[in-house]
Design a protein around this motif. Structure first.
Motif, PDB file in Angstrom:
ATOM      1  N   GLU B  42      14.930  16.063   0.845  1.00 39.60           N
ATOM      2  CA  GLU B  42      14.549  14.689   1.181  1.00 39.60           C
ATOM      3  C   GLU B  42      15.781  13.826   1.507  1.00 39.60           C
ATOM      4  O   GLU B  42      15.791  13.108   2.482  1.00 39.60           O
ATOM      5  N   TYR B  50      14.098  16.825  -3.783  1.00 36.95           N
ATOM      6  CA  TYR B  50      12.717  16.305  -3.768  1.00 36.95           C
ATOM      7  C   TYR B  50      12.423  15.722  -5.139  1.00 36.95           C
ATOM      8  O   TYR B  50      13.263  15.748  -6.033  1.00 36.95           O
ATOM      9  N   ILE B 143       4.535  23.962  -1.570  1.00 35.37           N
ATOM     10  CA  ILE B 143       3.438  23.482  -2.381  1.00 35.37           C
ATOM     11  C   ILE B 143       2.109  23.582  -1.635  1.00 35.37           C
ATOM     12  O   ILE B 143       1.049  23.386  -2.228  1.00 35.37           O
ATOM     13  N   ALA B 171      -1.882   9.098  -2.557  1.00 39.90           N
ATOM     14  CA  ALA B 171      -0.645   8.415  -2.183  1.00 39.90           C
ATOM     15  C   ALA B 171       0.529   9.340  -2.438  1.00 39.90           C
ATOM     16  O   ALA B 171       0.411  10.314  -3.173  1.00 39.90           O
ATOM     17  N   GLY B 174       5.937  12.445  -0.196  1.00 43.17           N
ATOM     18  CA  GLY B 174       7.282  12.988  -0.372  1.00 43.17           C
ATOM     19  C   GLY B 174       7.295  14.487  -0.168  1.00 43.17           C
ATOM     20  O   GLY B 174       6.392  15.065   0.436  1.00 43.17           O
ATOM     21  N   GLU B 197       6.922   4.142   2.090  1.00 49.57           N
ATOM     22  CA  GLU B 197       8.052   4.279   3.010  1.00 49.57           C
ATOM     23  C   GLU B 197       7.593   4.926   4.318  1.00 49.57           C
ATOM     24  O   GLU B 197       7.181   6.090   4.326  1.00 49.57           O
ATOM     25  N   SER B 264       5.996   9.612  -7.038  1.00 50.36           N
ATOM     26  CA  SER B 264       6.838  10.184  -8.095  1.00 50.36           C
ATOM     27  C   SER B 264       6.788   9.308  -9.349  1.00 50.36           C
ATOM     28  O   SER B 264       7.801   8.824  -9.843  1.00 50.36           O
ATOM     29  N   GLY B 271      11.369   6.925  -8.598  1.00 49.34           N
ATOM     30  CA  GLY B 271      10.298   7.629  -7.899  1.00 49.34           C
ATOM     31  C   GLY B 271       9.117   6.774  -7.503  1.00 49.34           C
ATOM     32  O   GLY B 271       8.276   7.197  -6.726  1.00 49.34           O
ATOM     33  N   GLY B 322      -0.419  15.681 -11.405  1.00 49.34           N
ATOM     34  CA  GLY B 322       0.795  16.257 -11.987  1.00 49.34           C
ATOM     35  C   GLY B 322       2.013  15.369 -11.978  1.00 49.34           C
ATOM     36  O   GLY B 322       3.132  15.860 -12.111  1.00 49.34           O
ATOM     37  N   ARG B 453       0.094  18.434 -17.843  1.00 49.68           N
ATOM     38  CA  ARG B 453      -0.069  19.106 -16.565  1.00 49.68           C
ATOM     39  C   ARG B 453      -0.435  20.584 -16.743  1.00 49.68           C
ATOM     40  O   ARG B 453      -1.580  20.890 -16.988  1.00 49.68           O
ATOM     41  N   GLY B 491       8.482  17.748 -13.023  1.00 51.07           N
ATOM     42  CA  GLY B 491       7.499  16.917 -12.348  1.00 51.07           C
ATOM     43  C   GLY B 491       6.856  15.839 -13.187  1.00 51.07           C
ATOM     44  O   GLY B 491       6.276  14.903 -12.643  1.00 51.07           O
ATOM     45  N   VAL B 492       6.909  15.949 -14.500  1.00 51.20           N
ATOM     46  CA  VAL B 492       6.267  14.943 -15.338  1.00 51.20           C
ATOM     47  C   VAL B 492       7.275  14.040 -16.034  1.00 51.20           C
ATOM     48  O   VAL B 492       6.895  13.152 -16.800  1.00 51.20           O
TER      49      VAL B 492
HETATM   50  N1  LIG Z   1       0.782  18.736  -8.021  1.00 49.11           N
HETATM   51  C1  LIG Z   1       1.765  19.514  -7.970  1.00 49.11           C
HETATM   52  O1  LIG Z   1       1.658  20.722  -7.804  1.00 49.11           O
HETATM   53  C2  LIG Z   1       3.036  18.929  -8.087  1.00 49.11           C
HETATM   54  C3  LIG Z   1       4.082  19.755  -7.911  1.00 49.11           C
HETATM   55  C4  LIG Z   1       5.276  19.215  -7.953  1.00 49.11           C
HETATM   56  C5  LIG Z   1       5.412  17.879  -8.192  1.00 49.11           C
HETATM   57  N2  LIG Z   1       4.379  17.079  -8.437  1.00 49.11           N
HETATM   58  C6  LIG Z   1       4.594  15.669  -8.718  1.00 49.11           C
HETATM   59  O2  LIG Z   1       4.167  14.891  -7.634  1.00 49.11           O
HETATM   60  C7  LIG Z   1       5.051  13.796  -7.473  1.00 49.11           C
HETATM   61  C8  LIG Z   1       5.579  13.721  -6.058  1.00 49.11           C
HETATM   62  O3  LIG Z   1       6.538  14.757  -5.794  1.00 49.11           O
HETATM   63  P1  LIG Z   1       7.407  14.703  -4.472  1.00 49.11           P
HETATM   64  O4  LIG Z   1       8.312  15.858  -4.468  1.00 49.11           O
HETATM   65  O5  LIG Z   1       6.495  14.522  -3.327  1.00 49.11           O
HETATM   66  O6  LIG Z   1       8.250  13.382  -4.748  1.00 49.11           O
HETATM   67  P2  LIG Z   1       9.132  12.483  -3.755  1.00 49.11           P
HETATM   68  O7  LIG Z   1       9.968  11.649  -4.641  1.00 49.11           O
HETATM   69  O8  LIG Z   1       9.770  13.326  -2.725  1.00 49.11           O
HETATM   70  O9  LIG Z   1       8.042  11.563  -3.054  1.00 49.11           O
HETATM   71  C9  LIG Z   1       7.377  10.503  -3.701  1.00 49.11           C
HETATM   72  C10 LIG Z   1       6.735   9.619  -2.651  1.00 49.11           C
HETATM   73  O10 LIG Z   1       5.993   8.573  -3.261  1.00 49.11           O
HETATM   74  C11 LIG Z   1       6.183   7.388  -2.486  1.00 49.11           C
HETATM   75  N3  LIG Z   1       5.862   6.231  -3.323  1.00 49.11           N
HETATM   76  C12 LIG Z   1       6.521   5.775  -4.410  1.00 49.11           C
HETATM   77  N4  LIG Z   1       5.904   4.709  -4.936  1.00 49.11           N
HETATM   78  C13 LIG Z   1       4.818   4.477  -4.182  1.00 49.11           C
HETATM   79  C14 LIG Z   1       3.778   3.523  -4.233  1.00 49.11           C
HETATM   80  N5  LIG Z   1       3.725   2.598  -5.192  1.00 49.11           N
HETATM   81  N6  LIG Z   1       2.810   3.572  -3.294  1.00 49.11           N
HETATM   82  C15 LIG Z   1       2.847   4.523  -2.324  1.00 49.11           C
HETATM   83  N7  LIG Z   1       3.813   5.445  -2.226  1.00 49.11           N
HETATM   84  C16 LIG Z   1       4.788   5.435  -3.154  1.00 49.11           C
HETATM   85  C17 LIG Z   1       7.603   7.491  -2.067  1.00 49.11           C
HETATM   86  O11 LIG Z   1       7.869   6.669  -0.948  1.00 49.11           O
HETATM   87  C18 LIG Z   1       7.750   8.953  -1.738  1.00 49.11           C
HETATM   88  O12 LIG Z   1       7.438   9.263  -0.427  1.00 49.11           O
HETATM   89  C19 LIG Z   1       6.140  13.962  -8.495  1.00 49.11           C
HETATM   90  O13 LIG Z   1       5.863  13.194  -9.654  1.00 49.11           O
HETATM   91  C20 LIG Z   1       6.067  15.401  -8.778  1.00 49.11           C
HETATM   92  O14 LIG Z   1       6.587  15.716 -10.026  1.00 49.11           O
HETATM   93  C21 LIG Z   1       3.189  17.586  -8.362  1.00 49.11           C
END
Ligand SMILES: NC(=O)c1ccc[n+]([C@@H]2O[C@H](COP(=O)([O-])OP(=O)(O)OC[C@H]3O[C@@H](n4cnc5c(N)ncnc54)[C@H](O)[C@@H]3O)[C@@H](O)[C@H]2O)c1
Ligand SMILES: NC(=O)c1ccc[n+]([C@@H]2O[C@H](COP(=O)([O-])OP(=O)(O)OC[C@H]3O[C@@H](n4cnc5c(N)ncnc54)[C@H](O)[C@@H]3O)[C@@H](O)[C@H]2O)c1
Lengths: 560, 560
Positions: B42, B50, B143, B171, B174, B197, B264, B271, B322, B453, B491-492
Motif C-alpha cells: 500500500e 497493508y 485474500i 467499507a 485497502g 480515500e 482498519s 487505520g 475481522g 475472529r 488484523g485485530v
Molecule cells: N477478513 C479478513 O480475512 C481479513 C483479513 C485480513 C485483515 N482483515 C482486517 O480488515 C481490515 C482492513 O485490512 P486492509 O489490509 O484492507 O487495511 P488497509 O489499512 O490497507 O485499508 C483500510 C481502508 O479503510 C479505509 N478507511 C479507514 N477509515 C474509514 C472510514 N471511516 N470510512 C471508510 N473507509 C475508511 C482506508 O482509507 C483504507 O483504504 C483490517 O482491520 C484487517 O486486519 C480482515
C-alpha cells in the motif's frame, strides 16, 4: 488423587534399561517422572511441582496419555503438548525434538488470573510455571547457584565480599525459596527465613538447606544476633507470616543487613497466605470464597512491601526476589513499591550479558557417581575459572541430591557448547553409565521477557519486548533440542512474562554431538544477542571476541 | 523516505539467476522485495505493506541489513529477525529454516497500542500485521478466495446459493478489504464499497477489483438498485466515510441485503478515519494530537457499529469482517456490539476443521506461465473437486497478478502435502522455470488464537488459549520450513491475537520434497488437531479418516 495412586504412577526409572524406543524418549519420560518425584516436587499427588500451582501435566488422564505416548514414540516422531495435555504426534525426523510444549499461553488482552482460573476450571489449561511444565525442575538444588550468586554479588557490592557478620531476612521456603538460607550460609552469613507452613521448614532442614527451626520471633532474633556477633554462618527457619513478622521486627527495632522475599506472591490465590488466618482457615477460605481470599492476600502483600520499604529506609539492603510482589503492592496503592530494585538489574545482568545462567545437567542412570565424574570434568577442564571450581567443590559438599542426581552451574556462551561435547564424549566412552540430560531454567540469559524480573530496567527500555523468548524457542527447536517449551506467566504470574525452556540429551552419538554444538551455542547466544541489542558493553565485547554474526553490530555500537 | 530512493532499494528480481547463495535465500529475498513492490504494497516508501501500518522491516537501515544478510547467508545458516530488525545469524543446518521471525510480541500485561507506539517511537518495534512482517503478502489477490468463500457461504445460508439480485454494503478498500467488491461480483451480487480515500478506489479499479466509482451516495444507491433489479453483478466504489454514509443510508431507508466492514478499525490511530475530518485534516490531527485522534476515531466506530446494528435489525445480514470494530464499539459503551457474529464462526469454521485455509504459491521466475501451468495441475489432479476447479477457472479469468505471479486456493489437510509434491516435481522436471514459494496467511486453520475472529465462539470455550500458534510455529520450523514467524496483534490489533506464519520453497530437490511433506502435513494438521481438541465432529472425523495420531482422541469423542 490419593498419595498412593500418585506414587504408583510416578515411577523412578533408573539404570540402563530402556522403557521407551530410544534414549531421547527415555530422557523425557525419566525427567517427567523426576519432576514429580516426591523428593523433588512440592505436592506430587496434585501434579504440583513448585511455585504455587506450577504443574507437570494438566490432570492424571493427561499424565497417563503423555507417558503412554512417550513409551510408543518413534525416533522420528514429535509429541506436542498443549498446557499439559498431549494433543498430537507428528512424524518429523530424527534430529527434531521429541517433544514440543506450549503452556499457559493466553491471548494478551485476556492474560490475567481470572481468565486463567476460568480456563483451568473448564479443564482447558494448567499453570506451567517455568521448569514445572517443561520437565527440567530438579528441586531446590536447581536454584541454589543462582541464589548463591545473587547473595555473593550483594556481598561484593555492599559487604566487602562476604556475608559474614550480617543478617539477612527473607520469607518463603518453598521449592525455589528454600535455596535462600543455604545460599546465605554458603556466603558466610546469618539468615532468618520465615515460612507460614511449618512442614516446608521441616523439609528444608531434612535436606540441610536450613539449620534450625523456631516459632518464636524473639528466639530467632536472639539466635541470629549471637551468630552474627560470633561471625558464624547460621540459618533459622521461623514459622510465621511474613506480613506479620516484618512489622513486629520493626517494632522491636530489629533491622537486618539485607532483606528480600520469596513467597509465591506472583499467585495471590494459591501462593500467598494472608495475615490473620491459620493455614486451615486459609485453605477453607480459598475454597469457599476465592475472591475474598485474593483481596486479603493482596492487602497483606501491601503491608508486607510497606514493611520492606520501611526497613530499607532504616538501612537494610532490600531487593525483590522475582515474585512480582512489588507489582501487587503497587496495584494496591503502595506508590513507591518499586523503590527497591529487582535482583536481576541489581546483581545478575552482567552474567546474562555473557550468556550465563542456570545451566544444569542430570544423570539418567540415577547413579551419583556419574555426577561426581562430571564434577571432576569441570574442575579439570575449567580449572582456570576459580569461582566456578569453588562452586563445584562447595556444591559437592553441601548440596543433597533430590531425585535423579544432577548438578547446576552457571556457564555462558562458548562454555556450554564446550562442556556439552565433554559430557557427550564421557557418555560415548562409557565413563558415565548412561546418557546425560542438559537443560536450564527459563530464567536465563536469552529466553525470557519479564519486565519486573529478568528484563527489568533494560538499558534501551525494551523491558516488555517479547520477541526474544519466541526466537529462542524456535532456534533451539530447529537445532535439535530434545524438548522445547514456551510458557506464559511463570514466576511473576499471569500477564507478566513469556519464556522458553530447552533440554537436550547427550547420548554419546555423533548426531547428538552435532545437535549439542548447535543448541548449546544458539541458546546462550540468544542471551548475548539480546543484551547486545539493548546496548550492553559486556555483551557487545563478548559478541566481538567470539565472532558472532550480528548484522547491525557495528551500527549498534557506533550509537553507544 | 522519498519514493525514488525506496524504488531504488526495492528490486524486482526475476528469472533464474541467483542473487544469493541458494534458492531458499533467494526466495526470501524475492518475497521481501515483492511484499514491498509498488504493485503489491500500500505505501512502499514507508515500508507499509497493508493493514494500517503493517510493515516488512523496522526501518530502511534494517531493510538494508536484512537484504545484505540474505545475500551472504550460507545454506546452513539461519537469520533471526526481531520485529523487523535482523539481530543475529546462527549456524544451523541445511534442513533448518533460513529465517526465523518474531514480530510485535509484547509481554501480555503491556500488550496494548500505547505501549506499542512508545516502543515504535523508540525504534524498538514495528507492527508486523500478519503477512506483512512475514513476507508472504501477495496483494489483494491473497485474500480474494477467502473473501469469495465467505460471501459464497453467506449466499448459501441466506440467499439460495447466489448473491444475484442482492446488494451488499461494506467499507474499506485497502489491501485486504479491496477484495470485497470483486468477491461479491464473483458471487453474482451488487456491492457498494465505501472508502474515505479516493486513491484506494482508483487502485481497485485499475486492477479490476471494482467496476465504477462515485462520490454521490444517491448515485451509488441508484446504480445499485438498477443492477439488482436487472440481476447484474456490479461493484461501486463510493468515496466517503462509512460512519457518515451508513446513517445517511438509513435516513434514506436504504437497507442492503448484506452488510459488513473492512476499514482498519483494529488500529484507531493509523487505520481508521474519524467523521467530520477531511483526509488532510485527519493527517494533521494524527500527527499533532494522536490522543485526540484516537478518541474521535473510537467515537466514530461506535456510530459506525450502531448504524450496522440498526441495519441488521431492519433485515440486513450483518457480520464482522475481522477488524475488531465490535470490540472498540463495546469499549465505547455500545453494549450489544457483539450482536452480529464474526465471519469465522458464521461462515469459515467448517473449512478450518479440515485444515483448510488461504494456501498460496508464488512463481519465483516472475513468469505468469508458471502459474498457469500450476493451475492446470490443480484442474488435472483435483478434478473431482468441482468447487475448487471452478475457483481456479474464475481466478484465471478475473484476478490480475500483482508483483510476482501467484495463486491462492483453499486446500486442507492431505491436499496441501499432495500438491506440494506435485509442485516440487514440476520444478524438478523443468516444467516450471524456477522454484515455487508455498505459504499461507496467518489467518489459517491451526495457526492463530484470536477470540474476536479466528477463534471466536469455539465450541469448548477455548477462544483465548494461545498455545496453538506457538506449537504451530515450532513444529513447522522443525520440519524445515524456509521461514517461520510468530506475530502478535495482526488484523485485530494489539492485545487481541497471536499467530504464526510459514513459507516453504519447492526447489525441485529430494530434500525439499521431504521438507514439504513434513511441513505441509504438520501445518494444516495443527488446524485439524486444534478443532478436534475443541470437539468439532468434522475435525474428529477428518482425524479418524486420515489416521492422525491423537493421544486422547477416543477419550475426547467419548465425551461428545
Ligand atoms: N477478513 C479478513 O480475512 C481479513 C483479513 C485480513 C485483515 N482483515 C482486517 O480488515 C481490515 C482492513 O485490512 P486492509 O489490509 O484492507 O487495511 P488497509 O489499512 O490497507 O485499508 C483500510 C481502508 O479503510 C479505509 N478507511 C479507514 N477509515 C474509514 C472510514 N471511516 N470510512 C471508510 N473507509 C475508511 C482506508 O482509507 C483504507 O483504504 C483490517 O482491520 C484487517 O486486519 C480482515
Ligand atoms: N528468584 C528466583 O530465581 C526465582 C526463581 C523462581 C521463582 N521465583 C519466585 O519465588 C517465589 C517462590 O517460588 P517457590 O518455588 O519457592 O514457591 P512455592 O509455592 O513452592 O513456595 C512458596 C512458599 O511461600 C510460603 N508463604 C506463602 N505466603 C506466605 C506468607 N505470607 N508468609 C510467609 N510464607 C509464606 C509458602 O508456605 C511456601 O512455602 C515464586 O513467586 C517464584 O516465582 C524466584
Amino acid at each position: 488423587m490419593s498419595t498412593t495412586i500418585a506414587e504408583n504412577k510416578i515411577i523412578r526409572y533408573r539404570g540402563t534399561e530402556l522403557n521407551t524406543k530410544g534414549w531421547q524418549q527415555e530422557a523425557v519420560l525419566r525427567m517427567l517422572m523426576n519432576n514429580l518425584d516426591k523428593e523433588v516436587a512440592e505436592i506430587p499427588e496434585e501434579l504440583v511441582v513448585y511455585g504455587g500451582i506450577g504443574k507437570a501435566a494438566r490432570n492424571w488422564e493427561s499424565f497417563d496419555a503423555i507417558v503412554e505416548s512417550l513409551k510408543n514414540l518413534e525416533d522420528d516422531e514429535t509429541l506436542l503438548v498443549q498446557s499439559g495435555k498431549p494433543v498430537v504426534i507428528f512424524k518429523t525426523h530424527t534430529d527434531a525434538p521429541r517433544v514440543l510444549l506450549a503452556n499457559s499461553n493466553i491471548v494478551p488482552a485476556y492474560a490475567n488470573w481470572d481468565t486463567f482460573h476460568e480456563l483451568d476450571k473448564k479443564g482447558l489449561m494448567m499453570y506451567g510455571q517455568m521448569t514445572a511444565g517443561s520437565w527440567i525442575y530438579i528441586g531446590s538444588q536447581g536454584i541454589v547457584q543462582g541464589t548463591y550468586e545473587t547473595f555473593a554479588e550483594l556481598a561484593k557490592q555492599h559487604f566487602n565480599g562476604t556475608l559474614q557478620g550480617t543478617i539477612t531476612v527473607t520469607a518463603g521456603l518453598g521449592g525455589m525459596g528454600g535455596a535462600q538460607p543455604l545460599s546465605v550460609t554458603m556466603n558466610g552469613g546469618v539468615c532468618i527465613a520465615i515460612d507460614v507452613e511449618e512442614w516446608r521448614i521441616d523439609r528444608r532442614i531434612e535436606t540441610r538447606y536450613t539449620d534450625v527451626k523456631t516459632d518464636s520471633l524473639d528466639e530467632a532474633i536472639r539466635l541470629a544476633n549471637e551468630a552474627k556477633a560470633e561471625g558464624k554462618a547460621l540459618s533459622i527457619g521461623l514459622v510465621g507470616n511474613a506480613a506479620e513478622i516484618l512489622p513486629e521486627m520493626i517494632k522491636r527495632n530489629f533491622i537486618p543487613d539485607a532483606l528480600t522475599d520469596q513467597t509465591s506472591a506472583h499467585d495471590p490465590l494459591n501462593g500467598y497466605v494472608p495475615t490473620g488466618l491459620s493455614i486451615e482457615e486459609a485453605n477453607k477460605l480459598r475454597a469457599s470464597d476465592p475472591e475474598e481470599y485474593v483481596k486479603r492476600s493482596k492487602a497483606s502483600m501491601a503491608v508486607h512491601v510497606k514493611a520492606m520499604l520501611e526497613m530499607m529506609e532504616k538501612g537494610a539492603i532490600t531487593f525483590d526476589y522475582g515474585n512480582n510482589i512489588r507489582q501487587v503492592a503497587k496495584d494496591e496503592g503502595v506508590e513507591n513499591a518499586f523503590d527497591f530494585p529487582g535482583f536481576v538489574p541489581a546483581y545478575i545482568r552482567p552474567q546474562f550479558c555473557e550468556g550465563k545462567g542456570p545451566f544444569r545437567w542430570v544423570a539418567l542412570s540415577g547413579d551419583p557417581e556419574d555426577i561426581y565424574k562430571t564434577d571432576e570434568a569441570i574442575l579439570r577442564e575449567f580449572s582456570d575459572n576459580e569461582h566456578l571450581c569453588n562452586w563445584i567443590r562447595m556444591a559437592q559438599e553441601k548440596i543433597e541430591f533430590q531425585g535423579l542426581p544432577s548438578r547446576i552451574c552457571w556457564l555462558g556462551y562458548g562454555e556450554r557448547a564446550r562442556f556439552g561435547k565433554i559430557l557427550n564424549d564421557m557418555v560415548a566412552s562409557g565413563e558415565l553409565k548412561a546418557p546425560i540430560v542438559i537443560g536450564r531454567d527459563h530464567l536465563d540469559s536469552g529466553s525470557v521477557a519479564s519486565p519486573n524480573r529478568e528484563t527489568e530496567a533494560m538499558k534501551d527500555g525494551s523491558d516488555v519486548v517479547a520477541d526474544w523468548p519466541i526466537l529462542n524457542a524456535m532456534v533451539n527447536a530447529v537445532g535439535g533440542a530434545t524438548w522445547v517449551s514456551v510458557h506464559h506467566g511463570g514466576g511473576v504470574g499471569m500477564g507478566y512474562s513469556l519464556h522458553a525452556g530447552v533440554v537436550i540429551v547427550a547420548d554419546g552419538t555423533k548426531e547428538a554431538e552435532a545437535r549439542l554444538q548447535r543448541v548449546l551455542t544458539t541458546d546462550p547466544g540468544m542471551g548475548v544477542v539480546r543484551h547486545v541489542d539493548a546496548g550492553y558493553d559486556i555483551a557487545i565485547n563478548k559478541a566481538r571476541e567470539t565472532g558472532m554474526k550480528i548484522p547491525m553490530l557495528d551500527k549498534r555500537s557506533d550509537q553507544n
